[in-house]
Design a protein around this motif. Structure first.
Motif, PDB file in Angstrom:
ATOM      1  N   HIS A   1      -6.636   6.981  -7.696  1.00 14.60           N
ATOM      2  CA  HIS A   1      -5.591   8.217  -7.629  1.00 14.60           C
ATOM      3  C   HIS A   1      -5.648   9.253  -9.255  1.00 14.60           C
ATOM      4  O   HIS A   1      -6.512   8.318  -9.760  1.00 14.60           O
ATOM      5  N   ALA A   2      -5.736  10.508  -9.382  1.00 12.93           N
ATOM      6  CA  ALA A   2      -6.279  11.168  -9.984  1.00 12.93           C
ATOM      7  C   ALA A   2      -4.816  12.055 -10.312  1.00 12.93           C
ATOM      8  O   ALA A   2      -4.941  12.933  -9.200  1.00 12.93           O
TER       9      ALA A   2
ATOM     10  N   ALA B   1       4.054  10.271  -9.404  1.00 12.37           N
ATOM     11  CA  ALA B   1       4.266  10.250 -10.751  1.00 12.37           C
ATOM     12  C   ALA B   1       3.049  11.366 -10.955  1.00 12.37           C
ATOM     13  O   ALA B   1       2.302  12.112 -12.286  1.00 12.37           O
ATOM     14  N   GLY B   2       2.493  12.335  -9.956  1.00 15.74           N
ATOM     15  CA  GLY B   2       1.578  13.131  -9.961  1.00 15.74           C
ATOM     16  C   GLY B   2       0.026  13.025  -9.834  1.00 15.74           C
ATOM     17  O   GLY B   2      -0.320  13.734 -10.569  1.00 15.74           O
ATOM     18  N   PHE B   3      -0.343  11.645  -9.255  1.00 15.49           N
ATOM     19  CA  PHE B   3      -1.213  11.602  -8.916  1.00 15.49           C
ATOM     20  C   PHE B   3      -1.817  12.124  -7.198  1.00 15.49           C
ATOM     21  O   PHE B   3      -1.108  11.849  -6.387  1.00 15.49           O
TER      22      PHE B   3
ATOM     23  N   TYR C   1       0.818  -1.472  -0.765  1.00 19.16           N
ATOM     24  CA  TYR C   1      -0.053  -0.222  -0.217  1.00 19.16           C
ATOM     25  C   TYR C   1       0.751   1.296  -0.339  1.00 19.16           C
ATOM     26  O   TYR C   1       0.399   2.258  -1.336  1.00 19.16           O
ATOM     27  N   GLU C   2       1.625   1.202   1.066  1.00 21.11           N
ATOM     28  CA  GLU C   2       3.132   2.139   0.387  1.00 21.11           C
ATOM     29  C   GLU C   2       3.886   2.499  -0.337  1.00 21.11           C
ATOM     30  O   GLU C   2       3.670   3.880  -0.931  1.00 21.11           O
ATOM     31  N   VAL C   3       3.992   1.380  -0.919  1.00 16.14           N
ATOM     32  CA  VAL C   3       4.379   1.727  -2.596  1.00 16.14           C
ATOM     33  C   VAL C   3       3.397   2.485  -3.073  1.00 16.14           C
ATOM     34  O   VAL C   3       3.874   2.865  -3.953  1.00 16.14           O
ATOM     35  N   THR C   4       2.444   1.698  -3.504  1.00 18.66           N
ATOM     36  CA  THR C   4       1.706   2.165  -4.591  1.00 18.66           C
ATOM     37  C   THR C   4       1.570   4.088  -3.835  1.00 18.66           C
ATOM     38  O   THR C   4       1.041   5.081  -4.902  1.00 18.66           O
ATOM     39  N   GLN C   5       1.633   4.213  -2.801  1.00 20.46           N
ATOM     40  CA  GLN C   5       1.032   5.854  -2.553  1.00 20.46           C
ATOM     41  C   GLN C   5       2.292   6.265  -2.887  1.00 20.46           C
ATOM     42  O   GLN C   5       1.865   7.905  -3.922  1.00 20.46           O
ATOM     43  N   GLU C   6       3.558   6.619  -2.661  1.00 19.32           N
ATOM     44  CA  GLU C   6       4.012   6.760  -2.924  1.00 19.32           C
ATOM     45  C   GLU C   6       4.512   6.740  -4.824  1.00 19.32           C
ATOM     46  O   GLU C   6       5.759   7.717  -4.908  1.00 19.32           O
ATOM     47  N   ALA C   7       4.606   5.768  -5.240  1.00 17.82           N
ATOM     48  CA  ALA C   7       4.680   5.578  -6.726  1.00 17.82           C
ATOM     49  C   ALA C   7       4.464   6.508  -7.446  1.00 17.82           C
ATOM     50  O   ALA C   7       4.582   8.142  -8.094  1.00 17.82           O
TER      51      ALA C   7
END
Ligand SMILES: C[S@@+](CC[C@H](N)C(=O)[O-])C[C@H]1O[C@@H](n2cnc3c(N)ncnc32)[C@H](O)[C@@H]1O
Ligand code: SF4
Length: 386
Positions: A244-245, A234-236, A224-230
């Motif tokens: 994520h938008a 990337a500007g989302f 989950y944390e990897v998802t939030q960071e990536a």
């Protein structure tokens, strides 16, 4: 109640799929003999039914979900959108979303869906490698997914796609690489869901028999944390737990659910929340497609249950959905939607404990969950509300 109610959102459920995926517990049915004319008439009839009592309200979004709505005849989509426009005033920038599977037969219909009035596509990619797609029991492969993405970009101004992560044996490095590719191919929106084992599904029974070892809480938390960071880099914007938008790319339809605004749900198993005469009603349509179709043909709607929500239920529901959003729950909006002040509803001691624990924050405008709170929102809500 506010004087001018927020616009309406309309959800249309198409309950059919080519096959049932082993993880999925949505209201889906595999049927080869769908009578598309009959279904078009019934879905339109249910819209007529719900227009009674909501006439004059503006419609700001229509969402075709499923199931696999990219199995719908484009003429059905066009007829439903025409009927919506005949029944309600529609906002100039109405958001019309279709969920699509990246199956080549569906991809070939994208131009027709565009012509029918769909402006936003939500593609169920689920994974970007063939091994993971096979594990998830998907009918499509990576090449078909990439082709669907390319075609979707040609026809739709707005594009989102879904991936499922926290799959067995998925390491943080693999997921980081998959996310990097997803970011590079993304439109304005991504939905990234942790694989949930649902009872009654094929994965549910395999898991029960010990045949599906799932990542533990710690490993899932890392993913989950990897998802939030990536996504952030990337500007989302992580505007909701799994969504994520890029700026302006949020799903306005789903925002209406999370902000606890009114929505009408038509089709088998669809839920709705509709305010009339100062009461908010929860509606639920018959789940079984045949039962639903027969009910609509007999009485003009397939509503199995319609119940007025108590003031307390409205407050609880608004918190349960609103705290999923990074923006949280606005105090003014809470009062307008529920008729109750947030402080009057909440137990101040429970709230203080959750604020001290770093899970919730509040100021004079709103209440919201911190990233740590959103990551374990069920537990936070349990501690706040019961
Ligand atoms: C109801 S499905 C419809 C989308 C479309 N039929 C498809 O399969 O691509 C909506 C999304 O929910 C997600 N989903 C469904 N079941 C899930 C589960 N058990 N765990 C995580 N995500 C799930 C998938 O990402 C899917 O795209
Ligand atoms: S994930 Fe999509 S295609 Fe698969 S069964 Fe669920 S709704 Fe149907």
């Amino acid at each position: 109640m506010s004087a001018a109610p927020a616009p309406l959102a309309i959800y249309v459920h198409w309950p059919f799929c080519r096959a049932k995926c082993p993880y999925c517990d949505f209201n889906v049915h595999v049927r080869r003999d769908v009578d598309h004319d009959r279904w078009r008439r019934a879905l339109c009839a249910e819209l007529d039914h719900f227009a009674d009592g909501t006439e004059g309200r503006e419609v700001a979004s229509v969402y075709f979900g499923g199931g696999t709505p990219s199995l719908m005849a484009p003429a059905t989509i066009a007829a439903i959108l025409d009927r919506v426009a005949a029944l309600w005033p529609v906002t100039a920038d109405v958001e019309v979303t279709l969920e699509a599977n990246p199956d080549p037969d569906d991809t070939r219909r994208f131009a027709d869906y565009r012509a029918a009035g769909v402006g936003r596509l939500s593609l169920g990619i689920q994974a970007l490698d063939d091994r993971a797609l096979a594990f998830l029991g998907r009918a499509h492969d990576r090449a078909e997914a990439l082709d669907a993405l390319e075609q979707a970009r040609r026809y739709f101004e707005r594009l989102s796609f879904d991936l499922i992560y926290a799959r067995p044996d998925q390491g943080a490095g693999d997921w980081r690489r998959e996310l990097a590719e997803a970011n590079a191919r993304a439109g304005e929106h991504l939905s990234l869901y942790q694989l949930t084992i649902e009872p009654g599904t094929a994965f549910g029974s395999a898991h029960k028999r010990g045949r599906l070892p799932m990542p533990g809480d710690e490993a899932a938390g890392t993913l989950y944390e990897v998802t939030q960071e990536a996504l952030a880099s990337a500007g989302f914007d992580a505007y909701e737990i799994s969504n994520h938008a890029r700026p302006g790319g949020q799903s306005r339809h789903n925002l209406a659910y999370w902000r606890y605004q009114d929505y009408i749900g038509v089709g088998p198993g669809a839920h709705g929340r509709v305010t009339t005469d100062g009461s908010k009603f929860a509606t639920r349509q018959f789940r079984n497609p045949r039962r639903w179709l027969e009910a609509v043909e007999e009485q003009g709607h397939g509503t199995e249950e319609r119940a007025a929500l108590s003031p307390e239920a409205r407050c609880e529901e608004m918190l349960m959905v609103g705290l999923r959003l990074a923006e949280g729950v606005g105090r003014a909006r809470f009062r307008a939607e529920t008729g109750t002040a947030l402080d009057a509803f909440l137990d101040s001691k429970r709230l203080a404990t959750l604020v001290e624990g770093g899970f919730l924050l509040a100021d004079d405008k709103r209440l919201w969950a911190t990233p740590a709170g959103r990551q374990r929102l069920d537990a936070v809500l349990g501690a706040l509300l019961t």
